[in-house]
Motif scaffolding. Structure first.
Motif, mmCIF file in Angstrom:
data_model
loop_
_atom_site.group_PDB
_atom_site.id
_atom_site.type_symbol
_atom_site.label_atom_id
_atom_site.label_comp_id
_atom_site.label_asym_id
_atom_site.label_seq_id
_atom_site.Cartn_x
_atom_site.Cartn_y
_atom_site.Cartn_z
ATOM 1 N N GLY A 181 25.158 26.867 8.092
ATOM 2 C CA GLY A 181 25.161 25.866 7.037
ATOM 3 C C GLY A 181 25.852 24.582 7.480
ATOM 4 O O GLY A 181 25.394 23.473 7.170
ATOM 5 N N ALA A 182 26.944 24.733 8.236
ATOM 6 C CA ALA A 182 27.697 23.559 8.678
ATOM 7 C C ALA A 182 26.899 22.690 9.647
ATOM 8 O O ALA A 182 26.914 21.460 9.546
ATOM 9 C CB ALA A 182 29.010 24.004 9.323
ATOM 10 N N VAL A 183 26.186 23.308 10.587
ATOM 11 C CA VAL A 183 25.475 22.517 11.605
ATOM 12 C C VAL A 183 24.141 21.980 11.098
ATOM 13 O O VAL A 183 23.652 20.958 11.591
ATOM 14 C CB VAL A 183 25.241 23.341 12.897
ATOM 15 N N SER A 184 23.544 22.662 10.117
ATOM 16 C CA SER A 184 22.232 22.236 9.631
ATOM 17 C C SER A 184 22.319 21.323 8.423
ATOM 18 O O SER A 184 21.341 20.647 8.074
ATOM 19 C CB SER A 184 21.386 23.465 9.272
ATOM 20 N N GLY A 185 23.483 21.305 7.757
ATOM 21 C CA GLY A 185 23.625 20.505 6.556
ATOM 22 C C GLY A 185 22.951 21.116 5.340
ATOM 23 O O GLY A 185 22.810 20.466 4.302
ATOM 24 N N LEU A 186 22.547 22.373 5.445
ATOM 25 C CA LEU A 186 21.894 23.065 4.338
ATOM 26 C C LEU A 186 22.908 23.965 3.625
ATOM 27 O O LEU A 186 23.884 24.406 4.239
ATOM 28 C CB LEU A 186 20.723 23.908 4.859
ATOM 29 N N PHE A 449 21.243 26.015 17.983
ATOM 30 C CA PHE A 449 19.875 25.659 17.607
ATOM 31 C C PHE A 449 19.627 25.569 16.102
ATOM 32 O O PHE A 449 18.506 25.296 15.682
ATOM 33 C CB PHE A 449 18.889 26.676 18.204
ATOM 34 N N GLY A 450 20.652 25.791 15.285
ATOM 35 C CA GLY A 450 20.452 25.750 13.835
ATOM 36 C C GLY A 450 19.933 24.408 13.348
ATOM 37 O O GLY A 450 18.982 24.330 12.565
ATOM 38 N N ASN A 451 20.535 23.316 13.837
ATOM 39 C CA ASN A 451 20.102 21.987 13.408
ATOM 40 C C ASN A 451 18.745 21.630 14.000
ATOM 41 O O ASN A 451 17.915 20.988 13.346
ATOM 42 C CB ASN A 451 21.144 20.939 13.805
ATOM 43 N N LEU A 452 18.500 22.047 15.250
ATOM 44 C CA LEU A 452 17.209 21.775 15.884
ATOM 45 C C LEU A 452 16.075 22.418 15.090
ATOM 46 O O LEU A 452 15.009 21.814 14.900
ATOM 47 C CB LEU A 452 17.215 22.304 17.316
ATOM 48 N N GLN A 453 16.297 23.633 14.607
ATOM 49 C CA GLN A 453 15.282 24.308 13.794
ATOM 50 C C GLN A 453 14.999 23.506 12.523
ATOM 51 O O GLN A 453 13.839 23.363 12.102
ATOM 52 C CB GLN A 453 15.768 25.715 13.417
ATOM 53 N N THR A 454 16.050 22.975 11.928
ATOM 54 C CA THR A 454 15.903 22.200 10.692
ATOM 55 C C THR A 454 15.110 20.915 10.946
ATOM 56 O O THR A 454 14.187 20.575 10.185
ATOM 57 C CB THR A 454 17.290 21.849 10.128
ATOM 58 N N VAL A 455 15.453 20.207 12.017
ATOM 59 C CA VAL A 455 14.759 18.951 12.356
ATOM 60 C C VAL A 455 13.286 19.212 12.648
ATOM 61 O O VAL A 455 12.390 18.502 12.156
ATOM 62 C CB VAL A 455 15.437 18.278 13.567
ATOM 63 N N ALA A 456 13.004 20.243 13.446
ATOM 64 C CA ALA A 456 11.620 20.565 13.797
ATOM 65 C C ALA A 456 10.815 20.950 12.564
ATOM 66 O O ALA A 456 9.654 20.544 12.410
ATOM 67 C CB ALA A 456 11.593 21.695 14.818
ATOM 68 N N ALA A 457 11.416 21.721 11.673
ATOM 69 C CA ALA A 457 10.711 22.148 10.460
ATOM 70 C C ALA A 457 10.324 20.951 9.597
ATOM 71 O O ALA A 457 9.198 20.866 9.081
ATOM 72 C CB ALA A 457 11.584 23.120 9.664
ATOM 73 N N ARG A 458 11.224 19.992 9.456
ATOM 74 C CA ARG A 458 10.929 18.821 8.635
ATOM 75 C C ARG A 458 9.845 17.961 9.268
ATOM 76 O O ARG A 458 8.985 17.413 8.565
ATOM 77 C CB ARG A 458 12.208 18.017 8.413
ATOM 78 N N GLN A 459 9.874 17.844 10.593
ATOM 79 C CA GLN A 459 8.843 17.069 11.284
ATOM 80 C C GLN A 459 7.464 17.694 11.098
ATOM 81 O O GLN A 459 6.453 16.980 11.037
ATOM 82 C CB GLN A 459 9.180 16.964 12.767
ATOM 83 N N LEU A 460 7.414 19.021 11.002
ATOM 84 C CA LEU A 460 6.135 19.736 10.860
ATOM 85 C C LEU A 460 5.804 20.038 9.403
ATOM 86 O O LEU A 460 4.858 20.767 9.120
ATOM 87 C CB LEU A 460 6.191 21.049 11.658
ATOM 88 N N HIS A 461 6.606 19.498 8.487
ATOM 89 C CA HIS A 461 6.408 19.715 7.040
ATOM 90 C C HIS A 461 6.482 21.202 6.689
ATOM 91 O O HIS A 461 5.720 21.707 5.859
ATOM 92 C CB HIS A 461 5.068 19.104 6.585
ATOM 93 N N LEU A 462 7.425 21.886 7.332
ATOM 94 C CA LEU A 462 7.711 23.282 7.030
ATOM 95 C C LEU A 462 9.035 23.343 6.282
ATOM 96 O O LEU A 462 9.775 22.370 6.218
ATOM 97 C CB LEU A 462 7.784 24.105 8.320
ATOM 98 N N ASN A 463 9.347 24.500 5.727
ATOM 99 C CA ASN A 463 10.563 24.611 4.924
ATOM 100 C C ASN A 463 11.795 24.738 5.827
ATOM 101 O O ASN A 463 11.899 25.691 6.601
ATOM 102 C CB ASN A 463 10.480 25.828 3.998
ATOM 103 N N PRO A 464 12.738 23.801 5.754
ATOM 104 C CA PRO A 464 13.892 23.831 6.665
ATOM 105 C C PRO A 464 14.802 25.038 6.448
ATOM 106 O O PRO A 464 15.388 25.558 7.405
ATOM 107 C CB PRO A 464 14.612 22.517 6.358
#
Length: 534
Positions: A181-186, A449-464
Motif C-alpha cells: 500500500g505504501a509503495v503503490s499509493g493504494l 514491483f508494487g508501484n510498477l504493477q500499478t503504473v502498468a495497469a493504469r496505462q493498459l486501462h486495467l484495475n490497479p
C-alpha cells in the motif's frame, strides 16, 4: 547522482530486458539444471550481475558494491536474525524432549496415515510458523517433523516448500500488504481484500495438489473429506479475516482456525487404513524415555505464538529503532522509470525486531522446560553450525536482489514485461515471482514491483488494485524456489549441497501455481470484475 539506464543495450527495451534477466537465469540454471549448491548459484549470479551493472548499465563500481553490501547487511538483520532465533527455539525443543513429545502428540491424536500427518503438519501448522517467523524457518522445522514420522528427507522438504505459499502474503501480521500500500499509493485494506480474494483459491487447492503428488489420485478419493475441511477452513478464515476483520490478523486466524477445525474433524472421521501410507512400526514404537506428556510438545510453539503476537501488537520492535542512511548510496541514484525519484537507501536497524521476540521465546522455553545454561549455550552452538552456510547464501542472494534494484536492471526487466500489452496479465504474477525468488520475501517483492504493477495497469486501462495485489499473490509462489528458503531447510535436515535437487523438484510446481494465479487474474479482470474492491 547516478541516473538509472533503462535501455542501455542498443537502445532496445527488448534486448535490454533479455540481458537484465541474465543474473536471474544464471541462478536458475545453476540450481535447477546443474544442481549446484545454493551459495554457488547465488555467488555466480551476483558476479554476473556486477559485471552487467558496471559495464552495460554504467553503474559506478562504488555504488554497485554499496548496493550489494546494503542487501547483505539486510539479509543478516533482520532476515537471518529471525531464522537463527527460530532455529535456536527448535534446537531447544529438541534438547528438552519437547520436539519428540510433539511427534508423540501427532502419533497419538492423528490417524495412522502419513498423508493425513502431511496435511496437518505441513499445511495447517506450517502456516502458523510462516506467520510467526517465515524466511525458511517453516521449511526447517516442518521438514524435520516429517522426517521424524517416516518421510524421506527430499520429500519432506519439497512438500514443506510447496505448502509454504498460502500464508506468505499476510506474514508478520500483514507487513507485505502494508508495504504494498505504501509503495503503490493504494489503500492497504483494499489490497488486503483483493489478495484475500485470490489466495484462498490456492489455499483450497493446495492440500489436494500435494496429496495427489505424494499418494496419487487414489489418495484424493480416500482423503477428500479431510482435504475439503483443511483447505476449505483455511480458505474461509483467510477470506473472511482479510476482507471483513483485519488483514493483519489473517495468518494467525487462518492457520489456527484450520489447525483446530481439521484436528477436531479427525477425531470423528478417519480414512480407511492403507498399509502403504501407514507410519512404520519403528516410528510408532520409538521410546520416549523422558516421560514427557505429548501435550508438552506444544509448549515452545504456544510460547512463541503468544510472544510474537503481543510483541507485534504492542509495536515493541520500533523501540530503539535506528534509521541508518547508507553512506554513499542513500539518494545517490535516481529512478528514471519513476521520473527521476531519488532512490533511498535506509537500513532500519531494530534491536528489538521479530527475531529478538523469538529469542525471548527461546529463553522462556528454556526456562520453563528446565534447560540448564550449559544446555542453552550448546543449542546456540548447534544453531550456528546448522545455519552458517544458509546465512552466507542469503547474504549473496539478497545482495544480488539489491544490486538489481539500485542498478536499474530490475526496472528494465519490469518495464519490459509491462510493455507487452494485454499479455501483461499473464506476466504480472511472474514479476512478483522473480522478486520473491531472489529476495525470499514477499515484502521485498512488493517494495520493488508494487508501484510498477500499478503504473502498468493504469496505462493498459486495467484495475490497479487487482494488479498490485497480483504482485503479492504471484510473489508467494516464488517462495518455494527461493534459495533462502531452500538453504535454511537443507542446513537443518542434513542435506547441505543438495539445494539444486530440491530446487529442481519444486520449480515446476512453482511455475504451475503462478500460471494458475495468472488465469485467476484474467478471470477476475474480465469475467467477474465486481469482485475487485473499490
Amino acid at each position: 547522482m547516478f541516473q538509472q539506464l533503462i535501455t542501455p543495450v542498443g537502445g532496445s527495451l527488448g534486448l535490454s530486458t533479455i540481458v537484465a534477466i541474465l543474473p536471474v537465469a544464471v541462478v536458475l540454471l545453476l540450481l535447477g539444471v546443474l544442481r549446484r549448491a545454493a551459495w554457488q548459484a547465488a555467488l555466480s549470479g551476483l558476479i554476473v550481475g556486477l559485471v552487467i551493472a558496471v559495464t552495460l548499465w554504467q553503474m559506478p563500481v562504488g555504488l554497485a558494491l554499496d548496493a550489494t553490501a546494503n542487501g547483505a547487511v539486510f539479509a543478516v538483520w533482520p532476515v537471518m536474525w529471525i531464522v537463527l532465533a527460530a532455529l535456536l527455539l527448535y534446537n531447544i525443543a529438541v534438547a528438552t524432549g519437547r520436539f519428540d513429545a510433539f511427534r508423540a502428540w501427532v502419533l497419538e491424536y492423528l490417524p495412522n496415515d502419513r498423508r493425513v500427518v502431511l496435511v496437518v503438519l505441513a499445511f495447517c501448522f506450517g502456516a502458523l510458523l510462516e506467520g510467526i517467523a517465515g524466511f525458511g524457518t517453516p521449511i526447517a522445522i516442518i521438514g524435520s517433523l516429517l522426517i521424524m514420522v517416516g518421510f524421506k528427507p527430499m520429500d519432506a522438504l519439497v512438500f514443506a516448500l510447496i505448502f509454504d505459499t498460502a500464508p506468505v502474503a499476510f506474514g508478520a501480521l500483514g507487513v507485505p500488504i502494508t508495504v504494498l500500500g505504501a509503495v503503490s499509493g493504494l489503500p492497504a485494506h483494499q489490497l488486503g481484500q483483493m489478495v484475500g480474494r485470490q489466495l484462498p483459491v490456492m489455499a483450497f487447492i493446495l492440500p489436494f495438489y500435494v496429496t495427489a503428488l505424494y499418494g496419487g489420485w487414489r489418495s484424493i478419493k480416500a482423503l477428500w473429506p479431510m482435504l475439503v475441511v483443511a483447505g476449505g477452513s483455511f480458505a474461509v478464515f483467510q477470506a473472511i479475516t482479510s476482507n471483513y476483520i483485519n488483514y493483519a490478523l489473517t495468518d494467525v486466524l487462518a492457520s489456527l482456525g484450520s489447525l483446530v477445525v481439521t484436528v477436531l474433524f479427525l477425531q470423528s472421521w478417519k480414512p480407511a487404513y492403507d498399509a502403504e501410507f501407514a507410519i512404520e512400526d519403528h516410528v510408532l514404537d520409538a521410546e520416549r524415555t523422558s516421560g514427557i506428556s505429548p501435550w508438552q510438545g506444544w509448549v515452545p510453539w504456544v510460547i512463541v505464538s503468544i510472544v510474537v503476537i503481543v510483541w507485534t501488537l504492542l509495536n515493541i520492535a520500533n523501540i530503539g529503532q535506528q534509521l541508518i542512511h547508507w553512506p554513499g548510496l542513500d539518494k545517490a541514484i535516481s529512478i528514471t522509470l519513476y521520473h527521476g525519484k531519488p532512490y533511498a537507501a535506509v537500513w532500519g536497524f531494530q534491536p528489538l525486531a521479530t527475531g529478538t521476540a523469538i529469542l525471548v521465546s527461546a529463553v522462556i522455553t528454556a526456562f520453563v522446560t528446565g534447560l540448564s545454561p550449559a544446555g542453552f549455550f550448546k543449542c546456540i552452538g548447534t544453531t550456528i553450525r546448522q545455519a552458517w552456510i544458509a546465512v552466507v547464501t542469503v547474504m549473496l542472494i539478497v545482495g544480488l536482489a539489491y544490486l538489481l534494484n539500485y542498478s536499474g536492471l530490475a526496472y528494465t526487466l519490469g518495464l519490459g514485461l509491462a510493455s507487452t500489452g494485454h499479455l501483461f496479465i499473464l506476466f504480472s504474477p511472474f514479476l512478483g515471482w522473480i522478486a520473491v525468488m531472489l529476495s525470499g520475501s514477499d515484502t521485498s517483492g512488493n517494495a520493488l514491483f508494487g508501484n510498477l504493477q500499478t503504473v502498468a495497469a493504469r496505462q493498459l486501462h486495467l484495475n490497479p488494485i487487482l494488479f498490485a495485489a497480483t504482485n503479492s499473490s504471484g510473489g508467494v509462489m516464488g517462495k518455494m524456489i527461493s534459495p533462502q528458503n531452500i538453504a535454511t531447510g537443507v542446513s537443518v535436515v542434513g542435506m547441505v549441497g543438495q539445494e539444486g535437487k530440491v530446487f529442481a523438484r519444486t520449480f515446476i510446481h512453482s511455475v504451475v501455481f503462478t500460471v494458475l494465479i495468472a488465469i485467476l487474474v484474467a478471470v477476475q479482470q474480465y469475467l467477474i470484475p465486481w469482485i475487485i474492491p473499490g
